[in-house]
Design a protein around this motif. Structure first.
Motif, PDB file in Angstrom:
ATOM      1  N   GLN A 107       0.952  -1.506   0.035  1.00 25.71           N
ATOM      2  CA  GLN A 107       0.226  -0.238  -0.270  1.00 25.71           C
ATOM      3  C   GLN A 107       0.836   0.946  -0.564  1.00 25.71           C
ATOM      4  OE1 GLN A 107      -2.599   0.067   3.114  1.00 25.71           O
ATOM      5  NE2 GLN A 107      -3.795   2.025   2.596  1.00 25.71           N
ATOM      6  N   ILE A 108       0.797   2.245  -1.104  1.00 35.14           N
ATOM      7  CA  ILE A 108       0.784   3.596  -0.937  1.00 35.14           C
ATOM      8  C   ILE A 108       0.594   4.447   0.534  1.00 35.14           C
ATOM      9  CG2 ILE A 108       2.115   4.772  -2.202  1.00 35.14           C
ATOM     10  CD1 ILE A 108       3.453   2.526  -3.213  1.00 35.14           C
ATOM     11  N   ARG A 120       4.591   1.365   4.614  1.00 32.63           N
ATOM     12  CA  ARG A 120       4.797   1.484   5.604  1.00 32.63           C
ATOM     13  C   ARG A 120       5.469   0.015   5.587  1.00 32.63           C
ATOM     14  NH1 ARG A 120       4.474   4.890   9.353  1.00 32.63           N
ATOM     15  NH2 ARG A 120       2.952   6.810   9.496  1.00 32.63           N
ATOM     16  N   ASP A 121       6.237  -0.718   6.197  1.00 29.99           N
ATOM     17  CA  ASP A 121       6.992  -1.478   6.276  1.00 29.99           C
ATOM     18  C   ASP A 121       6.286  -2.071   6.846  1.00 29.99           C
ATOM     19  OD1 ASP A 121       8.121  -1.651   8.779  1.00 29.99           O
ATOM     20  OD2 ASP A 121       9.690  -1.873   8.230  1.00 29.99           O
ATOM     21  N   PRO A 122       6.459  -3.815   7.117  1.00 36.27           N
ATOM     22  CA  PRO A 122       5.693  -4.993   7.455  1.00 36.27           C
ATOM     23  C   PRO A 122       5.203  -4.734   9.435  1.00 36.27           C
ATOM     24  CG  PRO A 122       6.755  -5.764   6.167  1.00 36.27           C
ATOM     25  CD  PRO A 122       7.182  -4.570   6.047  1.00 36.27           C
ATOM     26  N   ALA A 162      12.387 -12.455  10.588  1.00 36.29           N
ATOM     27  CA  ALA A 162      11.687 -12.922   9.253  1.00 36.29           C
ATOM     28  C   ALA A 162      10.748 -11.771   8.562  1.00 36.29           C
ATOM     29  CB  ALA A 162      10.646 -14.370   9.501  1.00 36.29           C
ATOM     30  N   THR A 163       9.416 -11.608   9.257  1.00 34.28           N
ATOM     31  CA  THR A 163       8.601 -10.678   8.443  1.00 34.28           C
ATOM     32  C   THR A 163       9.190  -9.123   7.542  1.00 34.28           C
ATOM     33  OG1 THR A 163       6.995 -11.687  10.276  1.00 34.28           O
ATOM     34  CG2 THR A 163       6.618  -9.567   8.872  1.00 34.28           C
ATOM     35  N   GLU A 164      10.433  -8.491   8.608  1.00 29.71           N
ATOM     36  CA  GLU A 164      11.084  -7.499   7.896  1.00 29.71           C
ATOM     37  C   GLU A 164      12.319  -8.548   6.647  1.00 29.71           C
ATOM     38  OE1 GLU A 164       9.208  -4.767   8.798  1.00 29.71           O
ATOM     39  OE2 GLU A 164      10.938  -3.707   9.992  1.00 29.71           O
TER      40      GLU A 164
END
Length: 296
Positions: A107-108, A120-122, A162-164
């Motif tokens: 999403q922007i 936005r990062d996770p 791991a998510t990042e």
């Protein structure tokens, strides 16, 4: 007929793959922090660190070179836990990178405008991507009083590595650089370079959920590169830096000489030599080190 259809499929797949290639991400463009005291902040970034300033609305910009700058924004109310608001990365094609991320369901937050957009990062960190344009850090002239001419990394708290990694490494192509911790059995710091340059992002792991503002300021930080720490200390002295921190250099676990200062809102500004002075702990470096001027 089957061979013709197979060839057409391969050509279509190749065209699709090409359209989804990630544009180059070449380095850090800026780091934006909050301040609760504009005068004290100006004294730190302008006088102690020796940077000139310009205004962009409510934000004060401190150019570090003609491509990189530090941004200082007023602290909002209610105040967030962290004083680090955003990190910006340079790209050679902001429009294509925005399309690439949209194509991967990212999403922007701020659509492309004047050569920059944000996501936005996770874990919710605000990340900008900025079109790489020489002279973007207006005004481009950096005074002789500046303690450094290069931002080499930024770091922030990461809860789920791991998510990042799925965002920064798998999607954006960041590359491992070094990892380590306070002892050889624990990894608290994970550094990965941008895919097309030598600046890096540092995950700050294992941070307590009840961390104080000072503890968060240690983790949510930026780093200014220097060739020789003695020159940076001399520049700080000329700029009338006060207190023991102004000369308290040490060799970090990565083998690089560093010196830590804190702005009035306790955000750490780390000065670090480009090259390690001794062998690092924990892991070897796996990519080339930054220099005073990045090859573009």
């Amino acid at each position: 007929m089957k061979r013709v259809l197979a060839l057409a499929f391969l050509m279509a797949a190749g065209t699709l793959g090409w359209s989804q290639q990630r544009p180059a991400i070449t380095g850090i463009a800026f780091v934006r922090v909050y301040t609760s005291d504009a005068v004290a902040s100006a004294n730190f970034y302008g006088k102690t660190l020796g940077f000139s300033s310009s205004r962009a609305g409510a934000i004060t910009r401190y150019p570090v070179n003609d491509l990189q700058w530090i941004e200082v924004a007023p602290l909002p109310s209610p105040a967030p836990a962290s004083r680090l608001e955003a990190v910006g990365f340079m790209t050679r094609d902001a429009q294509a990178l925005e399309s690439y991320l949209k194509g991967h369901s990212v999403q922007i937050v701020d659509p492309l405008r004047k050569g920059r957009f944000s996501v936005r990062d996770p874990e919710g960190n605000l990340i900008f991507f900025v079109q790489e344009v020489k002279g973007a850090a207006v005004p481009p002239a950096v005074p002789a009083t500046a303690v450094s001419h290069r931002i080499i990394h930024a770091g922030f708290v990461v809860k789920d590595r791991a998510t990042e990694d799925r965002f920064y490494r798998d999607l954006l192509g960041f590359r491992p650089y070094w990892h380590g911790g306070p002892d050889d059995t624990k990894t608290n710091w994970v550094s990965q370079q941008v895919p097309d340059g030598s600046d890096w992002l540092e995950y700050m792991l294992n941070i307590r959920p009840d961390a104080t503002l000072k503890q968060l300021g240690v983790s949510n930080h930026m780093s200014l590169g220097v060739a020789h720490m003695s020159d940076a200390i001399a520049a700080l002295e000329r700029n009338h830096c006060e207190g023991p921190s102004c000369t308290a250099s040490k060799t970090g676990r990565d083998g690089k000489v560093q010196l830590n200062l804190y702005d009035p809102d306790l955000t750490r500004v780390e000065m670090m030599e480009f090259q390690p002075a001794e062998k690092p702990c924990c892991s070897e470096f796996t990519a080339s080190h930054p220099t005073e001027k990045e090859a573009r």
